[in-house]
Design a protein around this motif. Structure first.
Motif: not given
Length: 176
Positions: A25-35
Motif C-alpha cells: 500500500m505504501v508503494a502504491e501511494h509513493l509510486y502510483p504511476n510507476q511501471s
C-alpha cells in the motif's frame, strides 16, 4: 546509503487491503504511476537512483526475491530498506530502524536468511496484535472500519518518515 526499497506484501486481490500488505500500500501511494516489470520473483522498478521491489513470492519467501535482486545489482544488506507490517507496534505507530529483532515476522526472517544479515533498514508500520484469534488470521484480515478511516494518515506518515530520513528518496504524491 539505501539503494533498494523492498515493499512487503502478498500477491493477489484477496490480499490487497490486508494488514500484511501495508508495504505494498505504501508503494502504491509513493509510486502510483510507476511501471513495474516481473523480475527477481517479484515486481521491480526504478525511481531515479533507487530500485523498487515488491516480492511476489508470498510473505514467508520474500528473501528469495530480495536475494535475487541483491545478486543482480550487487547490493549488500546495508543498502536495503524494507517497508513492512509489524505486530509488535500498536496500530498507526511507525518506527524506522536499522537491524534489530525481527519480532517473529516471517518475511523479515526470510530476508535475513537469504541476505545472510539482519543489517538492513526497515520501516516498521504498526498493525497491533489481535485481541482474539490467531496471528496468522489477523495479518491476513482487512483493517477494521475505524482503522480504514485513519489508514491514509498512517500511509502519509510513512511517506513523511521516509522522505525526512532519506532526503534523496524520490517520491510522488507528497501531501503538505
Amino acid at each position: 546509503m539505501v539503494k533498494l526499497l523492498v515493499f512487503l506484501g502478498n500477491p493477489g486481490k484477496a490480499y490487497a487491503r490486508t494488514r500484511h500488505n501495508i508495504g505494498w500500500m505504501v508503494a502504491e501511494h509513493l509510486y502510483p504511476n510507476q511501471s513495474w516489470s516481473e523480475k527477481f520473483h517479484g515486481l521491480v522498478s526504478t525511481a531515479l537512483t533507487l530500485k523498487l521491489l515488491k516480492p511476489t513470492t508470498y510473505m514467508n519467501e520474500s528473501g528469495r526475491s530480495v536475494r535475487a535482486c541483491m545478486d543482480f545489482y550487487g547490493y549488500s544488506a546495508e543498502e536495503i530498506l524494507v517497508i513492512h507490517d509489524d505486530l509488535e507496534l500498536p496500530y498507526g505507530t511507525l518506527r524506522l530502524q536499522k537491524g534489530g529483532g525481527l519480532g517473529g515476522h516471517n518475511g523479515l526472517k526470510s530476508i535475513k536468511a537469504h541476505a545472510q544479515s539482519d543489517q538492513f533498514s526497515r520501516l516498521r508500520i504498526g498493525i497491533g496484535r489481535p485481541v482474539h484469534g490467531s496471528v496468522a488470521s489477523f495479518v491476513l484480515e482487512r483493517f477494521t472500519s475505524d482503522e480504514e478511516i485513519s489508514l491514509p494518515l498512517v500511509i502519509n506518515l510513512a511517506e513523511k518518515m521516509l522522505t525526512d530520513y532519506y532526503s534523496s528518496l524520490p517520491v510522488t504524491n507528497t501531501l503538505v
